[in-house]
Design an enzyme around this catalytic site. Structure first.
Site, PDB file in Angstrom:
ATOM      1  NE  ARG A 199     -15.898  68.619  62.286  1.00 48.23           N
ATOM      2  CZ  ARG A 199     -16.356  68.367  61.068  1.00 48.23           C
ATOM      3  NH1 ARG A 199     -15.493  68.122  60.081  1.00 48.23           N
ATOM      4  NH2 ARG A 199     -17.653  68.339  60.815  1.00 48.23           N
ATOM      5  CE  LYS A 224     -17.383  65.817  64.336  1.00 49.43           C
ATOM      6  NZ  LYS A 224     -18.574  66.261  65.111  1.00 49.43           N
ATOM      7  CG  HIS A 292     -15.243  73.866  67.400  1.00 53.42           C
ATOM      8  ND1 HIS A 292     -14.801  73.016  66.403  1.00 53.42           N
ATOM      9  CD2 HIS A 292     -16.601  73.845  67.334  1.00 53.42           C
ATOM     10  CE1 HIS A 292     -15.834  72.491  65.775  1.00 53.42           C
ATOM     11  NE2 HIS A 292     -16.941  72.986  66.314  1.00 53.42           N
ATOM     12  NE  ARG A 295     -16.361  72.899  62.047  1.00 49.19           N
ATOM     13  CZ  ARG A 295     -16.453  72.323  60.846  1.00 49.19           C
ATOM     14  NH1 ARG A 295     -15.521  72.540  59.943  1.00 49.19           N
ATOM     15  NH2 ARG A 295     -17.468  71.531  60.556  1.00 49.19           N
ATOM     16  CG  HIS A 318     -21.968  70.995  58.723  1.00 44.76           C
ATOM     17  ND1 HIS A 318     -22.431  72.278  58.960  1.00 44.76           N
ATOM     18  CD2 HIS A 318     -21.045  70.755  59.685  1.00 44.76           C
ATOM     19  CE1 HIS A 318     -21.812  72.784  60.010  1.00 44.76           C
ATOM     20  NE2 HIS A 318     -20.964  71.878  60.468  1.00 44.76           N
ATOM     21  CE1 TYR A 327     -21.520  78.282  62.915  1.00 48.51           C
ATOM     22  CE2 TYR A 327     -22.124  76.549  61.371  1.00 48.51           C
ATOM     23  CZ  TYR A 327     -21.359  77.000  62.425  1.00 48.51           C
ATOM     24  OH  TYR A 327     -20.422  76.164  63.006  1.00 48.51           O
TER      25      TYR A 327
END
Length: 350
Positions: A199, A224, A292, A295, A318, A327
């Site tokens: 990110r 995150k 982004h 990514r 994730h 994806y």
């Protein structure tokens, strides 16, 4: 609170909210951000403060997420003051009916707020409601009874491999009237986004001591939720970082940021976004080609070349595999588009 059972939602009355909460002055609009003086009763302000502390320290949400949740709650409390005609308290929030929460979401919708933002606001309110319950204020059943708005299933929009590579090459910026070290810096940042799937906040959060150079073939990034992960760094990405370090005119202390702005301070994400906007024009790319999107391209191109979904999940950081599985839909849609444009039977059917 029994009088609430039969009421119908009333339009927001901002002026009344201000009078109830501060005694003077006009109030903001229903969805506007309220000053601290308009934020409910003292007990509600105390509950809010402890909730935000829990989000930051125990749940380890990012500062931006905590700030957004606090803003969502301020907007809700300001709306309630006008909607119900009294200063919101923990007891009032716990005693709300589903109709009250739907009225707030409807008011936000009328202000042009999109479904994804409404879902985040509802998530923030549910989190605060659970906090009130844990603090012994009662069971706020209304928040779980309200269903969130439907979200349109938009797939990530990766850029083609050739375009992604062009975006990360310093040579594509040769015609720009900017200093060479700035062009090298932008190329290094974008190389980390596409080459490592970072990110933009993760790339700009790297310290000088974290720089992947020489034989260092991985980098640890803070993602995150305060989670750290190790990401492999391929040779072209290391070369881009080394080129930037060789050209950078500023001393970069080990504990300082790896990427700096033109005055030597921490680099703002907005600078990279503007650089990509210039690249879109130079390369003829669509508006969806954002930092982004690199990514997204990292994940999509790995998957298309046989990468395992679990490995891609770990590389992206994730928490849930379901987040990464989107994806597979992107790859399937690209395969279908290729089939429809190239296969003889598909053309005959058209």
């Amino acid at each position: 609170m029994s009088a609430q059972a039969g009421r119908s939602p009333a339009p927001p009355r901002p002026g009344r909210a201000a009078a109830r909460l501060s005694g003077t002055g006009p109030a903001p609009v229903a969805g506007g951000e309220a000053p601290a003086g308009l934020f409910g009763t003292a007990s509600l302000r105390e509950a809010t403060s402890s909730w935000l502390t829990v989000l930051a320290s125990e749940r380890r949400l990012s500062p931006k997420t905590v700030e957004a949740y606090g803003r969502d709650l301020r907007q809700f409390v300001t709306f309630l003051a006008g909607h119900l005609g009294e200063a919101p308290s923990p007891a009032l929030v716990v005693g709300l009916k589903p109709l009250d929460i739907r009225a707030f979401l409807s008011a936000r919708r009328r202000e042009g707020i999109e479904s994804r933002s409404l879902m985040r606001q509802l998530a923030a309110l549910r989190s605060f409601a659970r906090h009130l319950e844990r603090e012994g204020h009662g069971t706020p059943a209304a928040f779980s009874a309200v269903r969130g708005p439907r979200l349109s299933k938009s797939l990530p929009k990766p850029v083609a491999a050739s375009a992604a590579l062009a975006m990360t090459e310093e040579t594509t910026r040769a015609g720009e009237e900017r200093e060479r070290w700035v062009l090298a810096r932008d190329a290094a940042v974008l190389s980390l986004l596409y080459g490592c799937g970072l990110r933009i906040s993760e790339a700009l959060g790297l310290l000088r001591r974290d720089a992947p150079t020489g034989e260092t073939d991985s980098v640890r990034v803070l993602g995150k939720g305060g989670k750290t992960r190790a990401v492999p760094v391929i040779r072209p990405v290391r070369d881009a970082v080394e080129a930037y370090l060789a050209a950078c005119p500023y001393p970069l202390p080990p504990e300082g940021p790896l990427f700096v702005g033109q005055r030597g301070g921490p680099l703002s994400p907005r600078i990279i976004q503007l650089a990509v906007a210039r690249l879109r024009g130079a390369l003829g790319l669509p508006d969806s080609a954002t930092p982004h999107a690199l990514r997204h391209s990292f994940a999509t191109h790995l998957l298309a070349r046989g990468g395992e979904l679990r490995a891609i999940q770990e590389l992206l950081g994730h928490a849930s595999l379901s987040t990464t599985q989107i994806y597979t839909q992107v790859d399937s849609s690209r395969l279908l588009a290729a089939y429809q444009s190239a296969h003889p039977r598909a053309r005959m059917a058209g």
